[in-house]
Write a protein that holds these residues in place. Sequence first.
Motif, PDB file in Angstrom:
ATOM      1  N   GLY A   1      12.494  76.926  72.390  1.00 13.85           N
ATOM      2  CA  GLY A   1      11.353  76.326  72.818  1.00 13.85           C
ATOM      3  C   GLY A   1      10.174  77.580  72.966  1.00 13.85           C
ATOM      4  O   GLY A   1      10.063  78.193  72.139  1.00 13.85           O
ATOM      5  N   ARG A   2       9.891  77.719  74.346  1.00 18.84           N
ATOM      6  CA  ARG A   2       8.845  78.761  74.641  1.00 18.84           C
ATOM      7  C   ARG A   2       7.683  78.646  73.542  1.00 18.84           C
ATOM      8  O   ARG A   2       7.110  79.727  73.109  1.00 18.84           O
ATOM      9  CB  ARG A   2       9.250  79.859  74.809  1.00 18.84           C
ATOM     10  N   VAL A   3       6.977  77.489  73.374  1.00 21.04           N
ATOM     11  CA  VAL A   3       6.085  77.184  72.444  1.00 21.04           C
ATOM     12  C   VAL A   3       4.987  78.029  72.429  1.00 21.04           C
ATOM     13  O   VAL A   3       4.414  78.778  71.517  1.00 21.04           O
ATOM     14  CB  VAL A   3       5.743  75.694  72.305  1.00 21.04           C
ATOM     15  N   GLN A   4       4.293  77.970  73.726  1.00 24.25           N
ATOM     16  CA  GLN A   4       2.923  78.734  74.001  1.00 24.25           C
ATOM     17  C   GLN A   4       3.149  80.261  73.596  1.00 24.25           C
ATOM     18  O   GLN A   4       2.069  80.945  73.235  1.00 24.25           O
ATOM     19  CB  GLN A   4       2.712  78.334  75.299  1.00 24.25           C
ATOM     20  N   LEU A   5       4.231  80.647  74.453  1.00 24.08           N
ATOM     21  CA  LEU A   5       4.617  82.217  74.131  1.00 24.08           C
ATOM     22  C   LEU A   5       4.599  82.465  72.423  1.00 24.08           C
ATOM     23  O   LEU A   5       3.974  83.307  72.080  1.00 24.08           O
ATOM     24  CB  LEU A   5       5.778  82.620  74.791  1.00 24.08           C
ATOM     25  N   ALA A   6       5.325  81.624  71.529  1.00 29.27           N
ATOM     26  CA  ALA A   6       5.477  81.981  70.363  1.00 29.27           C
ATOM     27  C   ALA A   6       4.039  81.968  69.627  1.00 29.27           C
ATOM     28  O   ALA A   6       3.693  82.538  68.917  1.00 29.27           O
ATOM     29  CB  ALA A   6       6.345  81.025  69.719  1.00 29.27           C
ATOM     30  N   LEU A   7       3.322  80.818  70.080  1.00 25.56           N
ATOM     31  CA  LEU A   7       1.835  80.462  69.222  1.00 25.56           C
ATOM     32  C   LEU A   7       1.209  81.655  69.581  1.00 25.56           C
ATOM     33  O   LEU A   7       0.535  82.237  68.718  1.00 25.56           O
ATOM     34  CB  LEU A   7       1.497  79.153  69.806  1.00 25.56           C
ATOM     35  N   ASN A   8       0.966  82.138  70.877  1.00 29.17           N
ATOM     36  CA  ASN A   8       0.053  83.260  71.125  1.00 29.17           C
ATOM     37  C   ASN A   8       0.722  84.609  70.280  1.00 29.17           C
ATOM     38  O   ASN A   8      -0.334  85.233  69.917  1.00 29.17           O
ATOM     39  CB  ASN A   8       0.284  83.259  72.458  1.00 29.17           C
ATOM     40  N   VAL A   9       1.766  84.847  70.239  1.00 26.29           N
ATOM     41  CA  VAL A   9       2.259  86.036  69.542  1.00 26.29           C
ATOM     42  C   VAL A   9       2.123  85.846  67.983  1.00 26.29           C
ATOM     43  O   VAL A   9       1.582  86.664  67.482  1.00 26.29           O
ATOM     44  CB  VAL A   9       3.779  86.293  69.705  1.00 26.29           C
ATOM     45  N   LEU A  10       2.042  84.648  67.501  1.00 28.97           N
ATOM     46  CA  LEU A  10       1.882  84.326  66.269  1.00 28.97           C
ATOM     47  C   LEU A  10       0.221  84.313  65.884  1.00 28.97           C
ATOM     48  O   LEU A  10      -0.007  84.821  64.847  1.00 28.97           O
ATOM     49  CB  LEU A  10       2.362  82.898  65.637  1.00 28.97           C
ATOM     50  N   LEU A  11      -0.529  84.055  66.757  1.00 33.01           N
ATOM     51  CA  LEU A  11      -1.758  84.107  66.435  1.00 33.01           C
ATOM     52  C   LEU A  11      -2.509  85.496  66.491  1.00 33.01           C
ATOM     53  O   LEU A  11      -3.208  85.763  65.767  1.00 33.01           O
ATOM     54  CB  LEU A  11      -2.601  83.367  67.520  1.00 33.01           C
ATOM     55  N   VAL A  12      -1.731  86.433  67.254  1.00 35.62           N
ATOM     56  CA  VAL A  12      -2.088  87.870  67.454  1.00 35.62           C
ATOM     57  C   VAL A  12      -1.783  88.291  65.937  1.00 35.62           C
ATOM     58  O   VAL A  12      -2.652  89.146  65.440  1.00 35.62           O
ATOM     59  CB  VAL A  12      -1.383  88.553  68.316  1.00 35.62           C
TER      60      VAL A  12
END
Length: 435
Positions: free
Chosen positions: A74-85
């Motif tokens: 899970g940890r969707v928001q963490l993963a998304l923010n890292v991927l956006l960076v």
Amino acid sequence: MLLTKGLILSEENVTNLEFIQKQISIIISLLAFVLLMLLGISDLFLGMSPVIIWVKIGLSFPFIIAYFFVSKYGRVQLALNVLLVLAHVVICFNFFYNDGNDGPTIYAFFLMLVVSSLLIQGWLKGVWFIGSLSMFFFLFYAESQGYIQVEQHYKGAQNQFIDHAITIMWISMFVFTVLHFFIKSYQNQSQLLNKIKQRQEESLEEVKMLNDQKNKLIALLSHDLKNPIGMLHTTLGLVDKDAFEPGEMEQILRNLKGQSFHLNKVLNNTLSWVMTELEDTPIQLHQISLKELTQEMREMMLVQAQEKNQSIETSIEGDDRNISLEINEIKIILKNLLDNAIKFSPLNSTINLDLKIIEERLSWKVCNKGVTISMAEQKELFSFRARTSYGTKKEKGTGVGLPLCKRIADKINFDLKYSSSGEGHNCFKLSKKLG
């Protein structure tokens, strides 16, 4: 199948926005991996800078890692923010090493705005929106003013067209796929919510109907129990004061006997009705002779019939059988049907209780002389209504008997019907197909 498997909604997750975003995040991670790999390969064939080629291919792997990470933890928001960076890092490299303003970087900024708008939650959504636009304007303005230098790799307009066309095609497919799954999940969510709403409305209607029946039953019991109990209380008070003559006491006791019989019938029918409404109550089967059951019902009701000088005659057509039946429920039905026949039959009349066993069909028929039921009344004969009726000897009815019989018959898969011969005969038939 890989993309759609995780997006199957159920009633447990239909209102869970986080679940939907998680599934779409998984899809985006996988698509971003494929997109970066394809863009890197296409840049290789177009003769672009080796730096940007290896940056795209290299940074595609964190996206596939994110795909498995989000799927498992899970940890969707963490993963998304890292991927956006990481995605913005790729965009910067692409701007500097892929012709700057003339290159396809602007499409990537558009893609970032779509992703952040759909999936990022809270205040970070605004941060990414402002950050992406600020980065876009800074890079494009800085190049136009000569503050930064970018590498030029296009060999001509045709080469530039091919690079832009490939980028537009892959990014358009990416956006189309993401939006398709987002809209599809929303449609599935709407359909499930509509089904849940419809089921809740049906349940509410059923509860309302049961509540109305309960209120009618309470009103009926209040009406039928109040007077006999009040009379019993008053009479016992007068007896306690020796207010009656010996001859009067005999009449009082006969009246009390009639009232107690009525009270007993009301309470028995009420108890049977309540037990029938409890649908989780298990049905018990018992092995019994059909002939013996029929004779038992005759003997059970004979004393009541004899008070009106009535007789109960039985007839049996077909060979007797020993079979497993819902004995308790059948006895309640036959008892109520015979009780009705006794109540509405004239004095000195005959009531018929017929058993028929033909091949795989079993039926009991209770027939009596009396006023036939009109067509208008037949339509509501088995409907639960608070109504009071009086027999040929002013016996008081409760209004629960026939609806109770119908409800029990339906529960044990028996068929209960009324018919009249047109010659002053009423018949109720209880039947079932065996086997």
